[in-house]
Design an enzyme around this catalytic site. Structure first.
Site, short mmCIF file in Angstrom:
data_model
loop_
_atom_site.label_atom_id
_atom_site.label_comp_id
_atom_site.label_asym_id
_atom_site.label_seq_id
_atom_site.Cartn_x
_atom_site.Cartn_y
_atom_site.Cartn_z
N ALA A 67 44.18 55.90 19.41
CA ALA A 67 44.35 56.46 18.35
C ALA A 67 42.88 57.33 17.94
CB ALA A 67 45.52 56.09 17.40
N GLY A 112 44.99 52.58 21.29
CA GLY A 112 46.53 53.51 21.66
C GLY A 112 46.61 53.41 23.15
N GLU A 115 47.83 50.42 24.56
CA GLU A 115 49.54 50.69 24.53
C GLU A 115 50.19 51.59 25.46
OE1 GLU A 115 48.26 50.94 20.64
OE2 GLU A 115 49.28 49.25 19.99
N GLU A 135 41.39 47.48 18.19
CA GLU A 135 41.52 47.70 16.76
C GLU A 135 41.06 46.76 15.41
OE1 GLU A 135 43.43 47.79 19.18
OE2 GLU A 135 44.74 49.56 18.95
N1 DAK Z 1 39.04 58.83 18.44
C1 DAK Z 1 38.04 59.90 17.98
N2 DAK Z 1 37.23 60.06 18.66
C2 DAK Z 1 37.05 59.56 19.65
C3 DAK Z 1 37.69 58.16 19.79
C4 DAK Z 1 38.83 58.10 19.45
N3 DAK Z 1 39.40 56.43 19.29
N4 DAK Z 1 36.57 57.18 21.37
C5 DAK Z 1 36.08 58.23 21.50
N5 DAK Z 1 35.87 59.83 20.24
C6 DAK Z 1 34.96 60.60 20.35
C7 DAK Z 1 33.40 60.48 19.89
O1 DAK Z 1 33.57 60.60 18.47
C8 DAK Z 1 33.10 61.13 20.05
O2 DAK Z 1 32.81 62.16 20.17
P1 DAK Z 1 31.57 63.33 19.58
O3 DAK Z 1 31.09 62.41 18.56
O4 DAK Z 1 30.81 63.32 20.58
O5 DAK Z 1 31.98 64.02 18.87
C9 DAK Z 1 33.77 61.23 22.10
O6 DAK Z 1 34.76 61.02 21.65
C10 DAK Z 1 32.27 61.09 22.30
O7 DAK Z 1 32.71 58.84 22.57
P2 DAK Z 1 31.22 58.54 22.32
O8 DAK Z 1 29.47 59.45 21.98
O9 DAK Z 1 31.54 56.65 21.64
O10 DAK Z 1 30.65 58.44 24.39
P3 DAK Z 1 30.71 56.09 24.34
O11 DAK Z 1 30.29 56.94 25.89
O12 DAK Z 1 29.27 56.04 23.97
O13 DAK Z 1 31.44 55.45 24.16
C11 DAK Z 1 33.86 54.43 24.10
C12 DAK Z 1 32.93 55.30 24.35
C13 DAK Z 1 34.93 54.50 24.40
C14 DAK Z 1 32.81 52.64 24.40
C15 DAK Z 1 33.20 55.05 22.12
O14 DAK Z 1 33.75 56.07 22.58
C16 DAK Z 1 34.47 53.78 21.70
O15 DAK Z 1 34.03 52.63 21.42
N6 DAK Z 1 35.10 54.35 20.93
C17 DAK Z 1 36.09 53.77 20.16
C18 DAK Z 1 37.82 53.07 21.19
C19 DAK Z 1 37.99 52.30 19.96
O16 DAK Z 1 38.08 51.58 19.56
N7 DAK Z 1 40.31 52.45 20.22
C20 DAK Z 1 40.95 51.83 19.67
C21 DAK Z 1 41.44 53.02 18.29
S1 DAK Z 1 41.85 52.91 17.24
C22 DAK Z 1 48.09 51.74 13.51
C23 DAK Z 1 48.64 53.39 14.90
C24 DAK Z 1 47.70 53.25 15.98
C25 DAK Z 1 47.05 52.39 16.04
C26 DAK Z 1 46.59 51.76 14.51
C27 DAK Z 1 47.30 50.95 13.56
N8 DAK Z 1 48.81 52.49 12.76
C28 DAK Z 1 49.14 53.31 12.11
C29 DAK Z 1 48.94 50.69 11.83
C30 DAK Z 1 46.02 52.43 17.01
C31 DAK Z 1 44.23 52.05 16.48
C32 DAK Z 1 43.33 52.35 17.68
O17 DAK Z 1 44.25 52.95 19.17
#
Ligand code: DAK
Length: 261
Positions: A67, A112, A115, A135
């Protein structure tokens, strides 16, 4: 309909492909993208000729990296709940789509994104794919059904480990634990997924829809009631032309020409 965050195309008769198209943000799901996914699903649902849907991510780095964290960071509790409900509703619609849905996972498949992939009917992944529910690294829980679908797919202990440690697993391990059906080299991924969709599209369309319904609806029923559901859909098949054609074709040693009715 014109979309900004997704691409919906009919790649072959009856075979649709939905691409999440925000590669600069690794295809992260924001509210607008969820709305567009829902609208695209409506389009596929409305086509009686639809036979299968492929869901993938744009670019070669990510399926969906989660997400959208930049959009989520300042949500209030009420807004966060609404966001979670929106995602859950869209993913439920995907799960209930009347045709099989294959997630074609080409890279990061996190939060997400994982998911979303789990709401599809099965997952075909590239060797480069990485799966996880990270998360807890962000101080939140999965919100789009991850705690529930992952548990149903890989079992409680594995799901518990993945959602409480945030550990990410590569494609080979994802296959080993039953999260992924097939792992193929990156350059063969779309061809493999398309071949599977073509196989589905070549079968009796009504039977495929009913079989999906029986598997999908039956898994949350006790075995007795699930078997009643199965006998109901089996009976229904005998009211179709496809059943007559399929059985006649077998006995006449020819290929069936299904009409989907
Ligand atoms: N959201 C927004 N931007 C994201 C993103 C994300 N999930 N993942 C990556 N990006 C963006 C980065 O910020 C970066 O943007 P710029 O800095 O270039 O503007 C660009 O994509 C490239 O990412 P990286 O520079 O970080 O690329 P790397 O190759 O170094 O790393 C990575 C790739 C996938 C390991 C890293 O980007 C990463 O760790 N991303 C986050 C992964 C993550 O934590 N995903 C889970 C997200 S939380 C809920 C509803 C839904 C959810 C929870 C609760 N409620 C409302 C209760 C769900 C939550 C999630 O999914």
């Amino acid at each position: 309909m014109a979309y900004e965050n997704v691409i919906l195309e009919q790649v072959e008769p009856g075979i649709y492909r939905l691409t999440i198209n925000r590669p600069k943000a690794l295809n992260a799901l924001n509210a607008e993208t969820l709305d567009e996914i829902e609208a695209a699903l409506r389009e596929v649902e409305a086509d009686p000729g639809a036979r299968a849907l492929l869901v993938t991510g744009a670019g070669d780095k990510a399926f969906v990296a989660g997400a959208d964290i930049s959009q989520m960071r300042s949500l209030t509790a009420a807004e966060a709940k609404a966001f979670a409900l929106k995602g859950q509703k869209v993913f439920r619609r995907l799960e209930d789509l009347p045709v099989p849905v294959i997630a074609v996972v080409n890279g990061y498949c996190l939060g997400g994104g994982c998911e979303l992939a789990m709401a599809c009917d099965w997952i075909v992944a590239s060797e480069k794919a990485v799966f996880g529910q990270p998360e807890v690294n962000l101080g939140v829980t999965p919100g789009f059904g991850g705690t529930q679908r992952l548990t149903r797919i890989v079992g409680k202990a594995r799901a518990m480990e993945l959602v409480t440690t945030g550990r990410q697993v590569k494609a080979a391990e994802a296959k080993e634990i039953g999260l992924v059906n097939h792992v193929v080299p990156a350059d063969a991924l779309m061809d493999e997924a398309l071949a599977q969709a073509r196989t589905v599209a070549s079968k009796g369309p009504v039977a495929v829809r009913l079989a999906k319904e029986a598997v999908q609806r039956g898994q949350d029923l006790d075995l007795d009631n699930a078997c009643v559901l199965e006998s109901d859909v089996f009976g229904l098949c005998f009211a179709t032309e496809d059943q007559k054609e399929g059985m006649a074709a077998f006995l006449e040693k020819r290929k069936a020409a299904f009409q989907g009715r």
